[in-house]
Scaffold this motif. Structure first.
Motif, PDB file in Angstrom:
ATOM      1  N   GLU A 552       0.817  -1.213   0.000  1.00  0.00           N
ATOM      2  CA  GLU A 552       0.000   0.000   0.000  1.00  0.00           C
ATOM      3  C   GLU A 552       0.852   1.264   0.000  1.00  0.00           C
ATOM      4  N   TYR A 553       2.142   1.124   0.380  1.00  0.00           N
ATOM      5  CA  TYR A 553       3.029   2.281   0.412  1.00  0.00           C
ATOM      6  C   TYR A 553       3.838   2.439  -0.876  1.00  0.00           C
ATOM      7  N   THR A 554       3.612   1.562  -1.850  1.00  0.00           N
ATOM      8  CA  THR A 554       4.413   1.606  -3.080  1.00  0.00           C
ATOM      9  C   THR A 554       3.531   1.802  -4.304  1.00  0.00           C
ATOM     10  N   ARG A 555       2.483   2.586  -4.155  1.00  0.00           N
ATOM     11  CA  ARG A 555       1.558   2.802  -5.266  1.00  0.00           C
ATOM     12  C   ARG A 555       2.041   3.901  -6.220  1.00  0.00           C
ATOM     13  N   ASP A 556       2.949   4.727  -5.803  1.00  0.00           N
ATOM     14  CA  ASP A 556       3.495   5.793  -6.644  1.00  0.00           C
ATOM     15  C   ASP A 556       4.813   5.330  -7.260  1.00  0.00           C
ATOM     16  N   GLU A 557       5.439   6.190  -8.047  1.00  0.00           N
ATOM     17  CA  GLU A 557       6.725   5.854  -8.639  1.00  0.00           C
ATOM     18  C   GLU A 557       7.781   5.628  -7.562  1.00  0.00           C
ATOM     19  N   ASP A 558       8.756   4.796  -7.881  1.00  0.00           N
ATOM     20  CA  ASP A 558       9.900   4.629  -6.984  1.00  0.00           C
ATOM     21  C   ASP A 558      10.768   5.878  -7.051  1.00  0.00           C
ATOM     22  N   ALA A 559      11.163   6.381  -5.885  1.00  0.00           N
ATOM     23  CA  ALA A 559      11.939   7.615  -5.827  1.00  0.00           C
ATOM     24  C   ALA A 559      13.281   7.469  -6.537  1.00  0.00           C
ATOM     25  N   GLY A 560      13.951   6.342  -6.336  1.00  0.00           N
ATOM     26  CA  GLY A 560      15.243   6.133  -6.974  1.00  0.00           C
ATOM     27  C   GLY A 560      15.133   6.049  -8.483  1.00  0.00           C
ATOM     28  N   ALA A 561      14.063   5.405  -8.956  1.00  0.00           N
ATOM     29  CA  ALA A 561      13.851   5.306 -10.404  1.00  0.00           C
ATOM     30  C   ALA A 561      13.585   6.679 -11.001  1.00  0.00           C
ATOM     31  N   ARG A 562      12.765   7.482 -10.320  1.00  0.00           N
ATOM     32  CA  ARG A 562      12.488   8.824 -10.827  1.00  0.00           C
ATOM     33  C   ARG A 562      13.743   9.693 -10.793  1.00  0.00           C
ATOM     34  N   ALA A 563      14.553   9.560  -9.754  1.00  0.00           N
ATOM     35  CA  ALA A 563      15.794  10.330  -9.666  1.00  0.00           C
ATOM     36  C   ALA A 563      16.707  10.018 -10.849  1.00  0.00           C
ATOM     37  N   ALA A 564      16.824   8.724 -11.178  1.00  0.00           N
ATOM     38  CA  ALA A 564      17.663   8.335 -12.315  1.00  0.00           C
ATOM     39  C   ALA A 564      17.119   8.932 -13.613  1.00  0.00           C
ATOM     40  N   ALA A 565      15.790   8.975 -13.728  1.00  0.00           N
ATOM     41  CA  ALA A 565      15.183   9.558 -14.930  1.00  0.00           C
ATOM     42  C   ALA A 565      15.456  11.059 -15.004  1.00  0.00           C
ATOM     43  N   VAL A 566      15.463  11.714 -13.858  1.00  0.00           N
ATOM     44  CA  VAL A 566      15.705  13.161 -13.811  1.00  0.00           C
ATOM     45  C   VAL A 566      17.086  13.496 -14.374  1.00  0.00           C
ATOM     46  N   TRP A 567      18.131  12.838 -13.831  1.00  0.00           N
ATOM     47  CA  TRP A 567      19.477  13.209 -14.296  1.00  0.00           C
ATOM     48  C   TRP A 567      19.794  12.658 -15.689  1.00  0.00           C
ATOM     49  N   LEU A 568      19.238  11.478 -15.997  1.00  0.00           N
ATOM     50  CA  LEU A 568      19.518  10.918 -17.322  1.00  0.00           C
ATOM     51  C   LEU A 568      18.853  11.763 -18.401  1.00  0.00           C
ATOM     52  N   ARG A 569      17.607  12.184 -18.127  1.00  0.00           N
ATOM     53  CA  ARG A 569      16.889  13.033 -19.095  1.00  0.00           C
ATOM     54  C   ARG A 569      17.608  14.383 -19.253  1.00  0.00           C
ATOM     55  N   ALA A 570      18.116  14.904 -18.158  1.00  0.00           N
ATOM     56  CA  ALA A 570      18.845  16.177 -18.222  1.00  0.00           C
ATOM     57  C   ALA A 570      20.084  16.056 -19.100  1.00  0.00           C
ATOM     58  N   ILE A 571      20.777  14.931 -18.992  1.00  0.00           N
ATOM     59  CA  ILE A 571      21.998  14.725 -19.776  1.00  0.00           C
ATOM     60  C   ILE A 571      21.695  14.620 -21.270  1.00  0.00           C
ATOM     61  N   VAL A 572      20.711  13.770 -21.633  1.00  0.00           N
ATOM     62  CA  VAL A 572      20.430  13.590 -23.065  1.00  0.00           C
ATOM     63  C   VAL A 572      19.856  14.866 -23.674  1.00  0.00           C
ATOM     64  N   ASP A 573      19.035  15.600 -22.918  1.00  0.00           N
ATOM     65  CA  ASP A 573      18.465  16.854 -23.443  1.00  0.00           C
ATOM     66  C   ASP A 573      19.566  17.883 -23.687  1.00  0.00           C
ATOM     67  N   THR A 574      20.549  17.903 -22.783  1.00  0.00           N
ATOM     68  CA  THR A 574      21.666  18.840 -22.951  1.00  0.00           C
ATOM     69  C   THR A 574      22.479  18.514 -24.203  1.00  0.00           C
ATOM     70  N   ILE A 575      22.720  17.231 -24.437  1.00  0.00           N
ATOM     71  CA  ILE A 575      23.481  16.827 -25.627  1.00  0.00           C
ATOM     72  C   ILE A 575      22.689  17.143 -26.892  1.00  0.00           C
ATOM     73  N   VAL A 576      21.372  16.904 -26.868  1.00  0.00           N
ATOM     74  CA  VAL A 576      20.522  17.188 -28.030  1.00  0.00           C
ATOM     75  C   VAL A 576      20.603  18.664 -28.406  1.00  0.00           C
ATOM     76  N   LYS A 577      20.563  19.524 -27.384  1.00  0.00           N
ATOM     77  CA  LYS A 577      20.624  20.973 -27.644  1.00  0.00           C
ATOM     78  C   LYS A 577      21.975  21.410 -28.214  1.00  0.00           C
ATOM     79  N   SER A 578      23.018  20.609 -27.924  1.00  0.00           N
ATOM     80  CA  SER A 578      24.356  20.982 -28.404  1.00  0.00           C
ATOM     81  C   SER A 578      24.616  20.557 -29.837  1.00  0.00           C
ATOM     82  N   ILE A 579      23.750  19.693 -30.355  1.00  0.00           N
ATOM     83  CA  ILE A 579      23.967  19.161 -31.721  1.00  0.00           C
ATOM     84  C   ILE A 579      23.549  20.192 -32.778  1.00  0.00           C
TER      85      ILE A 579
END
Length: 579
Positions: A552-579
Motif C-alpha cells: 500500500e506504500y508503493t503505489r506511486d513511482e519509486d523515488a530512486g527510479a524517478r531520480a535516475a530519470a531526472v538526471w539521465l533526461r537532463a543529460i540527453v536533453d543537454t546533448i541534443v541541444k548541443s547538436i
C-alpha cells in the motif's frame, strides 16, 4: 481530560513483576528465583565464611537489582512492586536464606527512600533477634535532593557499592570493614540527571508531562518530576550543566581522579549514551580532572523514561586506588557493564592517514575528449545536478511512503558536490571523471544511495579505461557495466522497483536505436528513461528499503527510479541541444 494509558508489551499489570523475574532467570540460568518472595540469589549451596551482600527495592528499575546478582556482586536481591518497596517479610526471607550459606553475616544495602528504610530496616532488626549477624547501610548521593533532612536519594551509589562491597566480600573482608567502606565511599559520590519524556506504570498514563523542547533537571527514578524545568540543549550543553553541579557538590578540583557512571533511565538510545560518554570525557579533560573509568548502560532505570543520570565517584588520595581495584575485580553478575575493556588507557583515537593517500587507479587513462566535448560534458553534469536540486521535494515525497523520505536530500547533496567539483576539475578523460564522481557519491551522498551510485560510476569508469575511442559503443559498455555492478552488489534486477528499471529501459532503447540518427537515439533514450520510472508505479518492490514495507506504500513511482530519470533526461536533453 484523562491522559491515555501507555501501551506496554506485557501480559498484565498484575503479573508484570513476576513475569520479569522469571524472564531474568530464563535469560541467566546462573541465577535462582524464589518466586513467592520475589527474591533472586546465586545458586551456590556451599557454606562459606564470607559476608553475604543483599540489595533491592521496587521493580521498574531493571536491571536493578536482580541483574547485579552474581559472584563478586550481590548474593541476593529482593524486588517489590513497580516503584514500591518490598515487604519486610520478603527482605527477612532473603537475609535468612543467605545467612544459611554465609557465616560471615549479611550486609544489606538500602536506598535512601522512606519505604526501603522502614521495610529493610525492620527486616534487619528481626533477623538480629534470631541471632543472625546482619547490618544495613543507607545509601544516598543524589545532588538534587541533597538538601533534604534525610539526605539525597539513593541512585547510582547503590550500584557502585553492589560492586565494591561484593568485591570486598569475595576477598574475605569482614562485615564491619565492608560496611565502613560503604559508609565512607558514598560521601564521595554525587548523581544528577535529566529526562525529556516521562515514564508510566503498566496500565497507567504518563506520570507527568514535559513540554516539547524542555527537560526535567534532577528527575528521580520513581517517575518523580525534577527540581526544575529547563530548555533542552545539545549533549555538550546538558552534560556540562550536570557535571558543573556535581563537581561543585563534590568540591572537585584540577588534578582529582574520578569514575563516572551513566545511568540510562530507560528510553535513551545507545547512540545518545555514547555521545554522553564522549561529552563527559571532554568536559572533565577540560577541567583537568582525570577520568579513570566510565560505566554506561541501564543501571537503575525508570521504566521507559527518556533521560539519563551521571554519577561521579571521587577517588580520593586516601582510598581511591583501593576503590578502583574493587571496581576492576571480576564478577559474573550478568548486567555489570565493566570489565577489562573499561580500564583507562591513553590514546585510542586516531586515523592512519597514509592508507588512503595514494590514488587507487592510474590517472589519464582511456580515450580523451576534445575541448568542445569537454564543454558538453561539463554542461551535462551541471544541468543534471541542477535538476536534482529542483526535484528535491518530489523525490522526498516519493520516498516518504516506503523509505525514510530523504531521497531528494541525498541526491541534492550529490548534485551540489558535483557543481563544486566542476569549478576546478579537468574533464579531459571521462574515465577519470566517472571515477571522481564515484568518490563524490561515496563521501557526499553516503548511505545506501551513495554506495549504489559509487559502485555504478566506478564500474563505468573501469569500462571506459579500456575503451579505444569515445564512441556510443564505449559508453554503452560503460553503462551496462554500471548496471551489472549494481545488480551484483546491490542484489536488484530490472523489475524489482529500483533505479535499475529506469537505467535498463533507457539502455534498451539506446541499443535498439544505435542505427538511428544520433539525435533520435538520444531523444528515444530520454523518453525510455521517463517510461522506466513511470513503470515502477504500483510495481511490487523486491529489493531495497521499499521491499520491507506493505504494498500500500508503493503505489506511486519509486523515488530512486524517478531520480535516475531526472538526471539521465537532463543529460540527453543537454546533448541534443548541443547538436
Amino acid at each position: 481530560m484523562a491522559k491515555p494509558v501507555t501501551t506496554k508489551i506485557i501480559n498484565s499489570p498484575e503479573t508484570s513483576v513476576d513475569d520479569n523475574l522469571r524472564g531474568l532467570v530464563a535469560t541467566y540460568p546462573l541465577l535462582h528465583l524464589h518466586p513467592k518472595h520475589r527474591v533472586v540469589t546465586v545458586r551456590s549451596k556451599t557454606v562459606t565464611s564470607k559476608v553475604a551482600l543483599i540489595g533491592g527495592g521496587g521493580s521498574g528499575h531493571e536491571p536493578f537489582a536482580a541483574g547485579f546478582v552474581g559472584a563478586g556482586m550481590l548474593d541476593g536481591s529482593v524486588s517489590g512492586g513497580i516503584f514500591a518497596s518490598p515487604p519486610t517479610g520478603n527482605v527477612l526471607y532473603t537475609i535468612k536464606y543467605l545467612a544459611k550459606y554465609n557465616t560471615g553475616g549479611c550486609l544489606v544495602l538500602i536506598g535512601n527512600y522512606t519505604g526501603d528504610r522502614l521495610n529493610f530496616g525492620k527486616a534487619i532488626e528481626k533477623a538480629k533477634l534470631t541471632g543472625i549477624k546482619a547490618e544495613g547501610v543507607i545509601l544516598g548521593e543524589d545532588v538534587a535532593s541533597s538538601h533534604n533532612k534525610t539526605g539525597g536519594r539513593g541512585m547510582m551509589s547503590e550500584v557502585f557499592l553492589f560492586k565494591m562491597c561484593g568485591a570486598m566480600a569475595s576477598k574475605g573482608a569482614d562485615l564491619t570493614s565492608i560496611r565502613d567502606m560503604a559508609v565512607e565511599s558514598v560521601k564521595h559520590m554525587g548523581t544528577l540527571g535529566v529526562c525529556i519524556s516521562p515514564c508510566s506504570l503498566p496500565g497507567q498514563p504518563p506520570l507527568f508531562e514535559i513540554a516539547h523542547g524542555e527537560m526535567e533537571l534532577g528527575a528521580g527514578v520513581h517517575g518523580e518530576a525534577g527540581i526544575s524545568k529547563i530548555k533542552i540543549g545539545t549533549a555538550k550543553e546538558v552534560v556540562g550543566l550536570i557535571l558543573e553541579k556535581i563537581i561543585e557538590y563534590l568540591k572537585l578540583v584540577s588534578g582529582n581522579r574520578v569514575v563516572a557512571m551513566i545511568n540510562n533511565l530507560g528510553g535513551t538510545s545507545i547512540l545518545e549514551m555514547n555521545i554522553i560518554s564522549k561529552e563527559i570525557k571532554d568536559y572533565l579533560d577540560s577541567k583537568k580532572i582525570q577520568l579513570e573509568r566510565i560505566y554506561s548502560g541501564h543501571m537503575k532505570s525508570s521504566l521507559e523514561m527518556h533521560g539519563f543520570q551521571i554519577c561521579l565517584l571521587h577517588l580520593n588520595a586516601k582510598s581511591g586506588d583501593t576503590w578502583l581495584e574493587l571496581l576492576d575485580a571480576p564478577t559474573d553478575a550478568p548486567c555489570w557493564p565493566g570489565g577489562e575493556a573499561s580500564i583507562r588507557r591513553d590514546g585510542g583515537i586516531g586515523d592512519d592517514e597514509s592508507l588512503l593517500q595514494t590514488d587507487e587507479r592510474k590517472r589519464a587513462s582511456g580515450p580523451a575528449l576534445s575541448a568542445k566535448e569537454q564543454d558538453i560534458l561539463r554542461s551535462c553534469l551541471s544541468t543534471a545536478a541542477q535538476e536534482l536540486d529542483l526535484n528535491e521535494a518530489l523525490l522526498n515525497r516519493l520516498d516518504s511512503g516506503c523509505g525514510d523520505g530523504d531521497c531528494g536530500n541525498t541526491l541534492k547533496r550529490f548534485g551540489q558536490a558535483v557543481l563544486e567539483y566542476l569549478k576546478t576539475a579537468s574533464l579531459e578523460y571521462p574515465s577519470n571523471v566517472l571515477w571522481d564522481l564515484s568518490e563524490i557519491a561515496e563521501t557526499d551522498m553516503g548511505g545506501t544511495s551513495g554506495g549504489i551510485y559509487s559502485l555504478g560510476l566506478s564500474a563505468a569508469s573501469q569500462a571506459l579505461t579500456s575503451a579505444k575511442s569515445n564512441d556510443v559503443a564505449s559508453w554503452l559498455h560503460a553503462w551496462e557495466s554500471a548496471m551489472e555492478a549494481i545488480t551484483k552488489y546491490g542484489g536488484a534486477e530490472p523489475g524489482d522497483r529500483t533505479m535499475l528499471d529506469t537505467l535498463h529501459q533507457a539502455a534498451q532503447a539506446f541499443k535498439q536505436n544505435l542505427k538511428e540518427e544520433f539525435k533520435t537515439l538520444l531523444i528515444k533514450t530520454g523518453e525510455a528513461a521517463d517510461s522506466g520510472a513511470k513503470a515502477t508505479t504500483g510495481m511490487t518492490a523486491r529489493a531495497g528499503r521499499a521491499s520491507y514495507v506493505s504494498r500500500e506504500y508503493t503505489r506511486d513511482e519509486d523515488a530512486g527510479a524517478r531520480a535516475a530519470a531526472v538526471w539521465l533526461r537532463a543529460i540527453v536533453d543537454t546533448i541534443v541541444k548541443s547538436i
